[in-house]
Design a protein around this motif. Structure first.
Motif, PDB file in Angstrom:
ATOM      1  N   ALA A 311       7.753  -3.989  19.330  1.00  0.00           N
ATOM      2  CA  ALA A 311       6.743  -3.123  18.724  1.00  0.00           C
ATOM      3  C   ALA A 311       6.117  -3.822  17.520  1.00  0.00           C
ATOM      4  O   ALA A 311       6.771  -4.618  16.833  1.00  0.00           O
ATOM      5  CB  ALA A 311       7.373  -1.808  18.290  1.00  0.00           C
ATOM      6  N   ASP A 312       4.854  -3.533  17.267  1.00  0.00           N
ATOM      7  CA  ASP A 312       4.124  -4.108  16.131  1.00  0.00           C
ATOM      8  C   ASP A 312       4.275  -3.166  14.947  1.00  0.00           C
ATOM      9  O   ASP A 312       3.543  -2.168  14.824  1.00  0.00           O
ATOM     10  CB  ASP A 312       2.650  -4.292  16.494  1.00  0.00           C
ATOM     11  N   ILE A 313       5.227  -3.467  14.073  1.00  0.00           N
ATOM     12  CA  ILE A 313       5.544  -2.552  12.975  1.00  0.00           C
ATOM     13  C   ILE A 313       4.353  -2.384  12.035  1.00  0.00           C
ATOM     14  O   ILE A 313       4.020  -1.270  11.620  1.00  0.00           O
ATOM     15  CB  ILE A 313       6.784  -3.047  12.207  1.00  0.00           C
ATOM     16  N   LEU A 314       3.688  -3.493  11.692  1.00  0.00           N
ATOM     17  CA  LEU A 314       2.544  -3.417  10.772  1.00  0.00           C
ATOM     18  C   LEU A 314       1.443  -2.520  11.325  1.00  0.00           C
ATOM     19  O   LEU A 314       0.917  -1.643  10.620  1.00  0.00           O
ATOM     20  CB  LEU A 314       1.987  -4.823  10.532  1.00  0.00           C
ATOM     21  N   ALA A 315       1.080  -2.739  12.581  1.00  0.00           N
ATOM     22  CA  ALA A 315       0.027  -1.931  13.177  1.00  0.00           C
ATOM     23  C   ALA A 315       0.445  -0.475  13.279  1.00  0.00           C
ATOM     24  O   ALA A 315      -0.372   0.438  13.063  1.00  0.00           O
ATOM     25  CB  ALA A 315      -0.338  -2.487  14.557  1.00  0.00           C
ATOM     26  N   ASP A 316       1.719  -0.235  13.596  1.00  0.00           N
ATOM     27  CA  ASP A 316       2.206   1.143  13.687  1.00  0.00           C
ATOM     28  C   ASP A 316       2.124   1.851  12.340  1.00  0.00           C
ATOM     29  O   ASP A 316       1.757   3.025  12.259  1.00  0.00           O
ATOM     30  CB  ASP A 316       3.650   1.164  14.194  1.00  0.00           C
ATOM     31  N   ALA A 318       0.061   1.077   9.862  1.00  0.00           N
ATOM     32  CA  ALA A 318      -1.350   1.249   9.504  1.00  0.00           C
ATOM     33  C   ALA A 318      -1.985   2.427  10.237  1.00  0.00           C
ATOM     34  O   ALA A 318      -2.927   3.047   9.732  1.00  0.00           O
ATOM     35  CB  ALA A 318      -2.114  -0.038   9.789  1.00  0.00           C
ATOM     36  N   ALA A 319      -1.488   2.736  11.442  1.00  0.00           N
ATOM     37  CA  ALA A 319      -2.060   3.823  12.239  1.00  0.00           C
ATOM     38  C   ALA A 319      -1.272   5.122  12.120  1.00  0.00           C
ATOM     39  O   ALA A 319      -1.642   6.128  12.734  1.00  0.00           O
ATOM     40  CB  ALA A 319      -2.118   3.396  13.708  1.00  0.00           C
ATOM     41  N   GLY A 349      -5.704  -3.299  11.019  1.00  0.00           N
ATOM     42  CA  GLY A 349      -6.113  -2.233  10.113  1.00  0.00           C
ATOM     43  C   GLY A 349      -5.397  -2.261   8.777  1.00  0.00           C
ATOM     44  O   GLY A 349      -5.060  -1.213   8.217  1.00  0.00           O
ATOM     45  N   LEU A 350      -5.183  -3.462   8.235  1.00  0.00           N
ATOM     46  CA  LEU A 350      -4.464  -3.610   6.974  1.00  0.00           C
ATOM     47  C   LEU A 350      -5.435  -3.540   5.802  1.00  0.00           C
ATOM     48  O   LEU A 350      -6.650  -3.700   5.955  1.00  0.00           O
ATOM     49  CB  LEU A 350      -3.730  -4.957   6.943  1.00  0.00           C
ATOM     50  N   ASP A 351      -4.872  -3.322   4.614  1.00  0.00           N
ATOM     51  CA  ASP A 351      -5.673  -3.333   3.391  1.00  0.00           C
ATOM     52  C   ASP A 351      -5.646  -4.694   2.713  1.00  0.00           C
ATOM     53  O   ASP A 351      -6.642  -5.114   2.111  1.00  0.00           O
ATOM     54  CB  ASP A 351      -5.154  -2.262   2.420  1.00  0.00           C
ATOM     55  N   LEU A 352      -4.512  -5.372   2.777  1.00  0.00           N
ATOM     56  CA  LEU A 352      -4.344  -6.710   2.204  1.00  0.00           C
ATOM     57  C   LEU A 352      -3.481  -7.522   3.152  1.00  0.00           C
ATOM     58  O   LEU A 352      -2.618  -6.964   3.845  1.00  0.00           O
ATOM     59  CB  LEU A 352      -3.648  -6.657   0.835  1.00  0.00           C
ATOM     60  N   ILE A 353      -3.684  -8.826   3.149  1.00  0.00           N
ATOM     61  CA  ILE A 353      -2.762  -9.700   3.855  1.00  0.00           C
ATOM     62  C   ILE A 353      -2.512 -10.936   3.007  1.00  0.00           C
ATOM     63  O   ILE A 353      -3.440 -11.533   2.454  1.00  0.00           O
ATOM     64  CB  ILE A 353      -3.284 -10.076   5.252  1.00  0.00           C
TER      65      ILE A 353
END
Length: 407
Positions: A311-316, A318-319, A349-353
């Motif tokens: 699973a994509d934790i970051l994308a999850d 963000a959504a 859909g991140l705010d910063l990277i």
């Protein structure tokens, strides 16, 4: 002409002023007077070298209190005077701070009164450097400054201009008004006070059997440094950690996991009511389709293991319906840093990277140093190569900036 009002409000503060041995020590006399005008009570500690530049009587007259300069003052130390002074202070200010005094503070020396007090106090420490411009720029001095900043020590100055040695450049003691303003700023609540920050850190290990696993080289040091920096800025911090051999930062709540699925579960469970999520973990993109209950025996010249996407934790995050105000990702890249980082920023859909080039020696995995390029939709900031603790502090300052901009 004397100002009618002080430039800062330090009413009720107990300031312990440490004066070290540089020519700028004479300016500390004016600093004492202005500190008292601002409402502070002042006690002065001088190093042996400082006494060669300004006499203790001057500071005693201006502060209204006896001046201390030695650990071997029998009258004072009969009652553990250095501990009493350390407890008395609400703020410790070292001005001027020479290159030598900064080195001693960074290395934790405790063989004179001033360095001992700085170790023994729980009061915030503010350092005002003053030295020759070449000494200030020297890598050794800058490394010591970075060490102290990473521990939460604040600095004011140095200023640029003509120096007593006849040279010109950065190294002059900051102006008295600037020092007072910096002291006043330390009275404000920490920048992330009242905020809740969730950090994931370290690798994940995806088990093949009870003996073997698929993992990566992440040590977790960057994520742990981020968690510690957020806590030092006043945040309530939860740290979801993969399998690493690191101590929990002081004041941080830690949840240990092993696999990517466990990290996702722990992150999403902790997510509600958090203001910031920082995904610094190096989460496995793929995991074995099954974990064998017994050790896989060696057989044949090759072995095939079926891997499936995790699973994509970051994308999850963000959504998610409980999405924090800021979602910050990390990107470890070996080429085309900005292109890959910005693609990940927009796609997830991140705010910063925060991106780093792990192909460069001394950057990222396993080491103690790092450098980051931080991207957001309308901007970029580069954080210079240095200890991960210092890099983390600068990253969290940027996070605080973004939160304040959106307030």
């Amino acid at each position: 002409m004397r100002q009618g009002n002080p430039v800062a409000n330090l009413q009720g503060q107990r300031i312990l002023l440490g004066v070290s041995g540089g020519i700028a020590a004479y300016k500390a006399a004016e600093l004492v007077r202005r500190l008292r005008e601002a409402g502070a009570e002042v006690r002065v500690v001088m190093t042996a070298a400082a006494l060669h530049f300004v006499g203790a009587t001057t500071f005693q007259a201006l502060s209204g209190n006896p001046v201390r300069s030695s650990l071997w003052d029998e009258a004072a130390e009969a009652a553990m005077g250095h501990i009493e002074l350390a407890r008395w202070a609400t703020r410790v200010l070292v001005a001027p701070a020479t290159a030598n005094s900064i080195r001693r503070l960074a290395q934790g020396h405790a063989n004179d009164l001033l360095s001992t007090l700085c170790l023994a106090t729980e009061a915030p420490l503010l350092v005002a450097p003053a030295m020759n411009r070449v000494m200030w720029a020297h890598p050794a001095t800058q490394a010591n400054v970075a060490t102290l900043r990473a521990r939460g020590v604040a600095f004011v100055g140095p200023a640029s201009g003509d120096q007593a040695c006849g040279e010109a450049g950065a190294g002059r003691l900051a102006e008295t008004a600037d020092i007072l303003s910096a002291l006043e700023a330390t009275l404000a609540p920490p920048r992330l006070a009242g905020r809740r920050v969730l950090v994931s850190a370290g690798p994940t290990f995806e088990d093949i059997d009870p003996v073997r696993f698929i993992g990566n080289r992440s040590s977790g040091k960057m994520g742990f440094a981020v968690a510690a920096a957020a806590r030092r800025l006043g945040a309530e911090v939860t740290l979801v950690a993969g399998p690493v051999a690191l101590d929990t930062p002081a004041g941080v709540r830690r949840v240990d996991v092993r696999r990517a699925a466990q990290m996702r579960e722990a992150v999403l469970a902790a997510l509600p009511d958090h203001d910031v999520y920082i995904g610094a973990a190096a989460v496995a993109d793929y995991a074995p389709a099954e974990t064998l209950p017994q050790k896989l025996k060696k057989a044949g010249e090759s072995l095939q293991i079926t891997l499936v996407r995790t699973a994509d934790i970051l994308a999850d995050v963000a959504a998610h319906a409980a999405r924090p105000r800021l979602v910050v990702g990390f990107a470890a890249e070996t080429q085309d840093l900005e292109a890959y980082a910005r693609d990940k920023l927009h796609r997830k859909g991140l705010d910063l990277i925060a991106a780093n080039d792990v192909s460069r020696a001394g950057h990222g995995f396993e080491g103690d140093d790092n450098a980051l390029s931080v991207f957001w939709r309308e901007g970029r900031r580069d954080i210079a190569h240095g200890p991960k603790t210092a890099v983390a502090r600068e990253l969290m300052d940027l996070v605080a900036d973004r939160l304040e901009a959106e307030a």
